[in-house]
Design an enzyme around this catalytic site. Structure first.
Site, mmCIF file in Angstrom:
data_model
loop_
_atom_site.group_PDB
_atom_site.id
_atom_site.type_symbol
_atom_site.label_atom_id
_atom_site.label_comp_id
_atom_site.label_asym_id
_atom_site.label_seq_id
_atom_site.Cartn_x
_atom_site.Cartn_y
_atom_site.Cartn_z
ATOM 1 N N GLU A 139 0.787 -1.241 0.000
ATOM 2 C CA GLU A 139 0.000 0.000 0.000
ATOM 3 C C GLU A 139 0.824 1.298 0.000
ATOM 4 O O GLU A 139 0.713 2.119 -0.892
ATOM 5 C CB GLU A 139 -0.921 -0.022 1.240
ATOM 6 C CG GLU A 139 -1.695 1.253 1.506
ATOM 7 C CD GLU A 139 -2.710 1.556 0.431
ATOM 8 O OE1 GLU A 139 -3.467 0.667 0.058
ATOM 9 O OE2 GLU A 139 -2.755 2.713 -0.042
ATOM 10 N N ASP A 168 -4.118 -0.267 -2.415
ATOM 11 C CA ASP A 168 -4.640 -1.634 -2.410
ATOM 12 C C ASP A 168 -6.109 -1.673 -2.828
ATOM 13 O O ASP A 168 -6.463 -2.196 -3.875
ATOM 14 C CB ASP A 168 -4.517 -2.228 -1.000
ATOM 15 C CG ASP A 168 -3.111 -2.752 -0.741
ATOM 16 O OD1 ASP A 168 -2.402 -3.030 -1.710
ATOM 17 O OD2 ASP A 168 -2.743 -2.885 0.431
HETATM 18 C C1 COA Z 1 2.058 -8.500 -1.788
HETATM 19 C C2 COA Z 1 3.428 -9.043 -2.056
HETATM 20 C C3 COA Z 1 4.486 -7.990 -1.772
HETATM 21 C C4 COA Z 1 3.624 -10.253 -1.103
HETATM 22 O O1 COA Z 1 4.820 -10.900 -1.394
HETATM 23 P P1 COA Z 1 5.135 -12.349 -0.781
HETATM 24 O O2 COA Z 1 4.547 -12.468 0.555
HETATM 25 O O3 COA Z 1 6.596 -12.549 -0.894
HETATM 26 O O4 COA Z 1 4.294 -13.358 -1.683
HETATM 27 P P2 COA Z 1 4.472 -13.727 -3.243
HETATM 28 O O5 COA Z 1 3.434 -13.047 -4.026
HETATM 29 O O6 COA Z 1 5.899 -13.538 -3.672
HETATM 30 O O7 COA Z 1 4.133 -15.288 -3.236
HETATM 31 C C5 COA Z 1 4.839 -16.181 -2.426
HETATM 32 C C6 COA Z 1 5.074 -17.542 -3.028
HETATM 33 O O8 COA Z 1 3.982 -18.378 -2.664
HETATM 34 C C7 COA Z 1 3.633 -19.196 -3.732
HETATM 35 N N1 COA Z 1 2.246 -19.637 -3.610
HETATM 36 C C8 COA Z 1 1.139 -18.857 -3.478
HETATM 37 N N2 COA Z 1 0.040 -19.626 -3.421
HETATM 38 C C9 COA Z 1 0.444 -20.912 -3.515
HETATM 39 C C10 COA Z 1 -0.218 -22.165 -3.519
HETATM 40 N N3 COA Z 1 -1.551 -22.228 -3.393
HETATM 41 N N4 COA Z 1 0.514 -23.281 -3.630
HETATM 42 C C11 COA Z 1 1.845 -23.225 -3.748
HETATM 43 N N5 COA Z 1 2.539 -22.066 -3.767
HETATM 44 C C12 COA Z 1 1.852 -20.933 -3.648
HETATM 45 C C13 COA Z 1 3.846 -18.299 -4.919
HETATM 46 O O9 COA Z 1 3.929 -19.050 -6.089
HETATM 47 C C14 COA Z 1 5.164 -17.642 -4.547
HETATM 48 O O10 COA Z 1 6.216 -18.546 -4.827
HETATM 49 P P3 COA Z 1 7.573 -18.144 -5.622
HETATM 50 O O11 COA Z 1 8.160 -17.013 -4.857
HETATM 51 O O12 COA Z 1 8.371 -19.390 -5.570
HETATM 52 O O13 COA Z 1 7.167 -17.740 -6.991
HETATM 53 C C15 COA Z 1 3.536 -9.525 -3.518
HETATM 54 O O14 COA Z 1 2.648 -10.583 -3.715
HETATM 55 C C16 COA Z 1 3.257 -8.440 -4.538
HETATM 56 O O15 COA Z 1 4.078 -7.567 -4.809
HETATM 57 N N6 COA Z 1 2.078 -8.500 -5.191
HETATM 58 C C17 COA Z 1 1.703 -7.612 -6.256
HETATM 59 C C18 COA Z 1 1.307 -6.255 -5.780
HETATM 60 C C19 COA Z 1 0.241 -6.301 -4.732
HETATM 61 O O16 COA Z 1 -0.855 -6.780 -4.948
HETATM 62 N N7 COA Z 1 0.549 -5.709 -3.598
HETATM 63 C C20 COA Z 1 -0.423 -5.383 -2.587
HETATM 64 C C21 COA Z 1 -0.750 -6.469 -1.717
HETATM 65 S S1 COA Z 1 -2.001 -5.852 -0.653
#
Ligand code: COA
Length: 414
Positions: A139, A168
């Site tokens: 956010e 968000d």
């Molecule tokens: C929000 C954010 C910063 C969180 O980051 P994070 O906690 O590190 O989580 P990620 O999105 O990187 O996902 C984590 C991992 O879980 C995995 N995962 C998620 N759901 C899964 C499932 N059902 N089964 C297996 N793996 C899963 C993903 O594939 C990812 O794996 P990888 O890193 O090996 O590719 C990031 O998702 C992001 O930048 N999102 C886009 C912008 C956004 O929406 N931000 C606002 C959020 S409110």
């Protein structure tokens, strides 16, 4: 009564806030939202900011109402097979993982189109294509990179983020519009499409008037900003405190009780058309004949003095008394309402904007219902699902038998 999006199936891969706000809206409009979560873990927000130990947090429950939850490990071979079935079964897939996460799982946009050419694949990312496209974003990062923080705050203070989750929830709202638009186009084209929304773009869209001011600045000072005429303008649209940002001057002034109540304030807009009534009510009838005061142009250089005179009057009234007196005079104004006051406001309960729901583990909690009201599509706000609560139900809708479901559980796919 039927609902607007009845029959639309959403494969919801979203987590945290931006994606879940989007799919919750679609669920309120009647879509069947299947929230896919990692077995044993689920959406990280289930465990964040917990107010009751081991019970899904309000962060989660308030963003995931009206959805069904299936746990699925989309990285195992068995899980991928089930995920492929879900892609065949659904109309829309929504995700807001870090950039590239779905490609790494083996589900690129090309692959998804092969599986289901009618699929609408919608994503939130922090940034669009460009230097920051690989960054993770939350956010406040979006508020800072989308122009909100540089234009919010006291004139001589540091940049400020706002409590409104414009990065968000704001981007979730943009994405929902993209999805229903793509669904509408699919009626003619028969094809799905990719819908993407960058949080930076969403915030900038909401800061449109500030980019307006940036361009006006090249043609002279921004006369409605408090910096005019005594302060200095730099090269960029500045912070403007509580100035209204529109063509009418406005400010937040103290009301009775401000010494102890942090929310005893009211926003008053000194709209030209209602100035006579405002001047009279605050005891400044003299302004009406005085050329130093009786035109908007004459008042412009001394708005701070004008608002301090208005404040002398508002400090003798509660914010609600001031509201009741000023509104009949056509003076636009708004009391600063606290979250406590909003939670208790009867009229918001009656319109379904604030809703109380019952949860099997947490008990009753308040949530914000659908702010978008459709006359032909009623909204029943339902509690958020427990982790994996609907795994069996959804698996059997996909055609899996009891033995196959048991096997998928045994090998950890669900
Ligand atoms: C929000 C954010 C910063 C969180 O980051 P994070 O906690 O590190 O989580 P990620 O999105 O990187 O996902 C984590 C991992 O879980 C995995 N995962 C998620 N759901 C899964 C499932 N059902 N089964 C297996 N793996 C899963 C993903 O594939 C990812 O794996 P990888 O890193 O090996 O590719 C990031 O998702 C992001 O930048 N999102 C886009 C912008 C956004 O929406 N931000 C606002 C959020 S409110």
């Amino acid at each position: 009564m039927s609902k607007a999006l009845e029959g639309v199936k959403i494969l919801d891969m979203t987590h945290v806030q931006s994606g879940p706000t989007c799919t919750q809206l679609l669920a309120w409009f009647g879509a069947d939202v299947l929230k896919v979560e990692r077995p044993g873990v689920g959406d990280a927000t289930r465990g964040q900011l917990q107010d009751i130990p081991d019970v899904d947090s309000l962060y989660f429950t308030m963003l995931n109402g009206n959805k069904r939850s299936i746990t699925l490990n989309t990285k195992s071979d068995e899980g991928k097979a089930i995920f492929t079935k879900l892609i065949e079964h659904c109309d829309v897939m929504v995700e807001n993982f870090a950039p590239g996460a779905l490609d790494r799982m083996g589900f690129s946009w090309e692959r998804i189109q092969e599986i289901n050419p009618r699929m609408i694949y919608a994503s939130v990312k922090g940034f669009g294509p460009g230097p920051y496209e690989d960054c993770k974003v939350y956010e406040n990062v979006a508020q800072c990179t989308g122009g909100a923080a540089s234009t919010t705050g006291e004139l001589d203070g540091m940049p400020l983020v706002t409590g409104a989750q414009i990065g968000d929830s704001g981007t979730g709202l943009h994405l929902a519009l993209g999805i229903v638009t793509a669904l509408y186009q699919r009626n003619q084209s028969g094809r799905g499409q990719r819908v993407t929304c960058a949080m930076q773009d969403g915030v900038l869209n909401l800061c449109r008037v500030k980019l307006r001011d940036q361009q006006r600045l090249t043609h002279g000072p921004l006369t409605e900003y408090p910096q005019y005429p005594n302060g200095e303008f730099g090269e960029a649209a500045p912070r403007a405190g509580n100035a209204s940002g529109g063509g009418q001057p406005g400010w937040i002034v103290k009301c009775k009780g401000w010494e102890t109540d942090p929310d005893a304030y009211i926003y008053v807009i000194a709209q030209a058309a209602a100035f006579e009534g405002l001047a009279k009510v605050i005891g400044h009838e003299d302004w009406l004949e005085d050329p130093e005061w009786n035109t908007p142009k004459a008042r412009l250089p001394k708005l701070d003095h004008m608002f301090s005179e208005i404040e002398k009057w508002t400090m003798t009234k509660t914010k609600f008394e001031a509201m009741d007196i000023l509104n009949p005079l056509n003076v636009p104004c708004g009391p600063i309402l606290s979250m406590k006051e909003l939670a208790e406001e009867e009229s918001l309960r009656e319109t379904g904007t604030v809703v109380e729901v019952d949860h099997p583990e947490r008990g009753k909690y308040l949530t914000v219902g659908n702010p978008i009201k459709l006359s032909d599509s009623p909204v029943d706000v339902v509690r958020s699902p427990l982790l994996g609560e609907h795994t069996d139900e959804i698996m059997s809708e996909l055609g899996y038998g009891a033995d196959e479901i048991a096997a998928a559980k045994n090998n950890g796919a669900v």
